[in-house]
Design a protein around this motif. Structure first.
Motif, PDB file in Angstrom:
ATOM      1  N   SER A 107     -57.778  -0.009 -23.104  1.00  0.00           N
ATOM      2  CA  SER A 107     -56.585  -0.722 -22.652  1.00  0.00           C
ATOM      3  C   SER A 107     -56.742  -2.210 -22.897  1.00  0.00           C
ATOM      4  O   SER A 107     -57.646  -2.853 -22.347  1.00  0.00           O
ATOM      5  N   ALA A 108     -55.844  -2.750 -23.704  1.00  0.00           N
ATOM      6  CA  ALA A 108     -55.892  -4.188 -23.990  1.00  0.00           C
ATOM      7  C   ALA A 108     -55.539  -4.999 -22.750  1.00  0.00           C
ATOM      8  O   ALA A 108     -56.023  -6.115 -22.577  1.00  0.00           O
ATOM      9  N   GLN A 109     -54.695  -4.431 -21.906  1.00  0.00           N
ATOM     10  CA  GLN A 109     -54.306  -5.188 -20.705  1.00  0.00           C
ATOM     11  C   GLN A 109     -55.508  -5.339 -19.780  1.00  0.00           C
ATOM     12  O   GLN A 109     -55.738  -6.420 -19.234  1.00  0.00           O
TER      13      GLN A 109
ATOM     14  N   LYS B 176     -46.873   4.480 -18.599  1.00  0.00           N
ATOM     15  CA  LYS B 176     -46.174   3.337 -19.213  1.00  0.00           C
ATOM     16  C   LYS B 176     -44.937   3.021 -18.368  1.00  0.00           C
ATOM     17  O   LYS B 176     -44.877   3.398 -17.201  1.00  0.00           O
TER      18      LYS B 176
ATOM     19  N   ARG C 267     -49.321 -13.730 -24.572  1.00  0.00           N
ATOM     20  CA  ARG C 267     -50.619 -14.405 -24.632  1.00  0.00           C
ATOM     21  C   ARG C 267     -50.474 -15.863 -25.040  1.00  0.00           C
ATOM     22  O   ARG C 267     -51.227 -16.720 -24.573  1.00  0.00           O
TER      23      ARG C 267
ATOM     24  N   ILE D 260     -49.883   3.394 -29.748  1.00  0.00           N
ATOM     25  CA  ILE D 260     -49.499   3.949 -28.444  1.00  0.00           C
ATOM     26  C   ILE D 260     -48.018   3.684 -28.115  1.00  0.00           C
ATOM     27  O   ILE D 260     -47.318   4.574 -27.637  1.00  0.00           O
ATOM     28  N   ASP D 261     -47.538   2.474 -28.419  1.00  0.00           N
ATOM     29  CA  ASP D 261     -46.143   2.158 -28.065  1.00  0.00           C
ATOM     30  C   ASP D 261     -45.146   2.763 -29.055  1.00  0.00           C
ATOM     31  O   ASP D 261     -43.940   2.774 -28.791  1.00  0.00           O
TER      32      ASP D 261
ATOM     33  N   ARG E  47     -50.785  -7.612 -15.458  1.00  0.00           N
ATOM     34  CA  ARG E  47     -52.236  -7.406 -15.541  1.00  0.00           C
ATOM     35  C   ARG E  47     -52.955  -8.625 -16.114  1.00  0.00           C
ATOM     36  O   ARG E  47     -54.011  -9.015 -15.617  1.00  0.00           O
TER      37      ARG E  47
ATOM     38  N   LYS F  31     -44.207  -9.021 -28.954  1.00  0.00           N
ATOM     39  CA  LYS F  31     -44.188  -9.154 -27.484  1.00  0.00           C
ATOM     40  C   LYS F  31     -45.582  -9.449 -26.939  1.00  0.00           C
ATOM     41  O   LYS F  31     -45.764 -10.368 -26.138  1.00  0.00           O
ATOM     42  N   SER F  32     -46.570  -8.694 -27.375  1.00  0.00           N
ATOM     43  CA  SER F  32     -47.931  -8.894 -26.855  1.00  0.00           C
ATOM     44  C   SER F  32     -48.430 -10.306 -27.171  1.00  0.00           C
ATOM     45  O   SER F  32     -49.042 -10.969 -26.329  1.00  0.00           O
TER      46      SER F  32
ATOM     47  N   ARG G 144     -55.640  -3.159 -28.810  1.00  0.00           N
ATOM     48  CA  ARG G 144     -55.146  -4.355 -29.520  1.00  0.00           C
ATOM     49  C   ARG G 144     -55.986  -5.578 -29.164  1.00  0.00           C
ATOM     50  O   ARG G 144     -56.377  -5.739 -27.997  1.00  0.00           O
TER      51      ARG G 144
ATOM     52  N   GLU H 243     -52.318   8.062 -21.625  1.00  0.00           N
ATOM     53  CA  GLU H 243     -51.840   6.737 -21.182  1.00  0.00           C
ATOM     54  C   GLU H 243     -50.306   6.658 -21.170  1.00  0.00           C
ATOM     55  O   GLU H 243     -49.723   5.865 -20.439  1.00  0.00           O
TER      56      GLU H 243
ATOM     57  N   ARG I 247     -38.240   1.656 -24.855  1.00  0.00           N
ATOM     58  CA  ARG I 247     -38.636   2.361 -26.079  1.00  0.00           C
ATOM     59  C   ARG I 247     -38.058   3.784 -26.140  1.00  0.00           C
ATOM     60  O   ARG I 247     -37.840   4.319 -27.228  1.00  0.00           O
TER      61      ARG I 247
HETATM   62  C1  S3P Z   1     -50.133  -4.225 -24.263  1.00  0.00           C
HETATM   63  C2  S3P Z   1     -51.081  -3.240 -24.258  1.00  0.00           C
HETATM   64  C3  S3P Z   1     -50.762  -1.814 -24.209  1.00  0.00           C
HETATM   65  C4  S3P Z   1     -49.307  -1.547 -24.579  1.00  0.00           C
HETATM   66  C5  S3P Z   1     -48.376  -2.488 -23.904  1.00  0.00           C
HETATM   67  C6  S3P Z   1     -48.692  -3.923 -24.264  1.00  0.00           C
HETATM   68  C7  S3P Z   1     -50.576  -5.631 -24.293  1.00  0.00           C
HETATM   69  O1  S3P Z   1     -51.026  -1.325 -22.917  1.00  0.00           O
HETATM   70  O2  S3P Z   1     -48.963  -0.219 -24.285  1.00  0.00           O
HETATM   71  O3  S3P Z   1     -47.039  -2.212 -24.256  1.00  0.00           O
HETATM   72  O4  S3P Z   1     -49.766  -6.510 -24.610  1.00  0.00           O
HETATM   73  O5  S3P Z   1     -51.747  -5.862 -23.996  1.00  0.00           O
HETATM   74  P1  S3P Z   1     -52.525  -0.956 -22.442  1.00  0.00           P
HETATM   75  O6  S3P Z   1     -53.369  -2.087 -22.713  1.00  0.00           O
HETATM   76  O7  S3P Z   1     -52.411  -0.686 -20.994  1.00  0.00           O
HETATM   77  O8  S3P Z   1     -52.867   0.256 -23.238  1.00  0.00           O
END
Ligand code: S3P
Length: 446
Positions: free
Chosen positions: A175-177, A360, A26, A332-333, A102, A21-22, A202, A356, A406
């Motif tokens: 936070s990757a977002q 969610k 992107r 985290i997920d 985001r 998904k992530s 991530r 965190e 989830r």
């Molecule tokens: C994600 C980052 C994570 C994750 C989310 C997807 C992403 O959130 O929990 O399901 O794709 O960048 P955070 O970056 O807010 O931790």
């Protein structure tokens, strides 16, 4: 509502889980920013990623979709370069997707036109100051419409002749977002943009930006990580992208094979990026029999086959089994399904530094604790996680998902290993990340 019963058969065979998904989000976004047509194979055609496709179509990007004879979803994105977007005719609707909201914010903040962004009730409750603050420091003009730090978000766009400026930002949360939103704005900024984070989140944005030709540096530091986007404004080049299976989706079936005696399951081509694969580390520490073979993908997005054979989990032989610190962002997920597994292990499991989870799709600490309690597990809800007293005999229960995909999938797996009937109040929420989850579960368990 869906009713589930205990099963008395192992889970065996082979499985290819849907695309990550992530990475799917992107892939669409960076392809839209690039010059030329990119082809994405293995795109996750689920609620969240469809929201991204729809938003970028509304911004004037042509996107075509088709299925290969093997069933893979292929998406062609006709990128228009950094400045090729058009103002959307209406509100950009991101549905349930925090990643769409985001990351797209980082792009919209830099456009020469205004935008309005919102999503469903969950999105309208999730914190957006974490992106508004750094993007505002870069010169973006963003407001939370109701002044509550949440969506709807109003973007004024950059004024004619103006430009964002790069920043050196210390993100308080891993936070990757947030990191990605800043890096995407950084593509448009004057000067370099540097993001520091307290632990590695991530890194898919960085990996893919590099593949598209951006000059991006990444360093592990004593404190965490530092990522810099250099030479902003350089064009990105269209490319072909193949998306590996989502380890976050694989996690539910990995857990099922750990729970059901005599199971032997092979999951093919699952992404094992080290910033995502903490679940494998934790399950092995708990005693799971997991082997990873056929590793491919090298420096970009590594993937492999994961074989899980049933083995009785033991957790920690002495004292509580603790999941905390820098490991947390890498799983985290997966904490909902890890918590479910921990409930079956005769050991105390402590999950910490996971605050965190409160922000969610729902407050996952509260949802996990409520549902585990309903199944007869003794669990403490602590500020930044939970304590699970595993090993008691559990029973079926009425599971409240709070619309969180989830939570639904984690407790559907629990239902297979407890006496009595379990009901899942809203099974359709799995469409957010894994539309065929229940079909696959039925196939593997009958
Ligand atoms: C994600 C980052 C994570 C994750 C989310 C997807 C992403 O959130 O929990 O399901 O794709 O960048 P955070 O970056 O807010 O931790």
């Amino acid at each position: 509502m869906l009713k589930l019963q205990r099963i008395h058969t192992p889970i065996t065979g082979e499985l290819t889980v849907p695309g990550d998904k992530s990475i799917s989000h992107r892939a669409v976004m960076l392809s839209a920013l690039a010059d030329g047509t990119s082809e994405i194979t293995g795109f996750l055609n689920s609620g969240d990623c469809i929201a991204t496709v729809n938003c970028f179509r509304s911004l004037g990007i042509e996107i075509e979709e088709r299925r290969t004879v093997h069933g893979a979803h292929v998406v062609n994105v006709h990128g228009q370069g950094l400045y090729g977007f058009k103002k959307a005719a209406g509100t950009l609707y991101t549905g349930n997707s925090g990643t769409t909201t985001r990351l797209m914010a980082g792009i919209l903040a830099a456009q020469p036109f205004s935008s309005r962004v919102t999503g469903d009730a969950s999105i309208e409750n999730r914190p957006m100051m974490r992106i508004i603050d750094p993007l505002t420091k870069m010169g973006a003009r963003i407001k939370s419409e109701h002044d509550n730090g949440c969506c709807p978000l109003l973007f004024d766009g950059v004024a004619p002749g103006d430009m964002l400026t790069g920043i050196n930002y210390h993100n308080p949360v891993a936070s990757a977002q947030v990191k990605s939103a800043i890096l995407l704005s950084g593509l448009y900024a004057e000067g370099d943009t540097i993001v520091h984070e307290p632990a590695p989140s991530r890194n898919h944005t960085e990996v893919m930006l590099r593949a598209f030709g951006a000059d991006i540096r990444h360093e592990r530091t004593h404190a965490g990580t530092t990522t810099s986007i250099l030479h902003p404004g350089d064009p990105l080049r269209a490319m072909k992208i193949t998306i590996p299976g989502d380890i976050s989706s694989a996690a539910f079936f990995i857990a099922a094979a750990c729970l059901l005696p005599d199971s032997d399951l092979l999951l093919k081509r699952v992404g094992i990026n080290e910033t995502r694969s903490g679940i494998l580390t934790v399950l092995k520490q708990m005693g799971a029999d997991i082997t990873v073979t056929n590793e491919k993908g090298g420096a970009s997005e590594p993937y492999a086959d994961i074989r899980v054979r049933y083995a009785e989990l033991h957790g920690s032989p002495s004292g509580p089994f603790t999941i905390a610190g820098k490991l947390v962002p890498t799983l985290i997920d997966e904490l909902p399904i890890i918590a479910v597994l921990a409930a079956f292990v005769p050991c105390i499991t402590v999950i910490q530094n996971a605050e965190e989870l409160r922000v969610k799709e729902t407050d996952r600490i509260a949802a996990i604790c409520e549902n585990l309690t309903a199944m007869g597990c003794n669990v403490d809800d602590i500020k930044d996680g939970m304590v699970i007293y595993g090993g008691d005999k559990l029973h079926g229960a009425n599971i409240k998902t709070y619309g969180d995909h989830r939570i639904a999938m984690a407790f559907a797996i629990a239902a297979l290993a407890v006496d009595g009937e379990t009901t899942i109040d809203d099974e359709t929420c799995v469409n957010i990340s894994y539309p065929r989850f229940f079909e696959t579960l039925t196939r593997l368990t009958t």
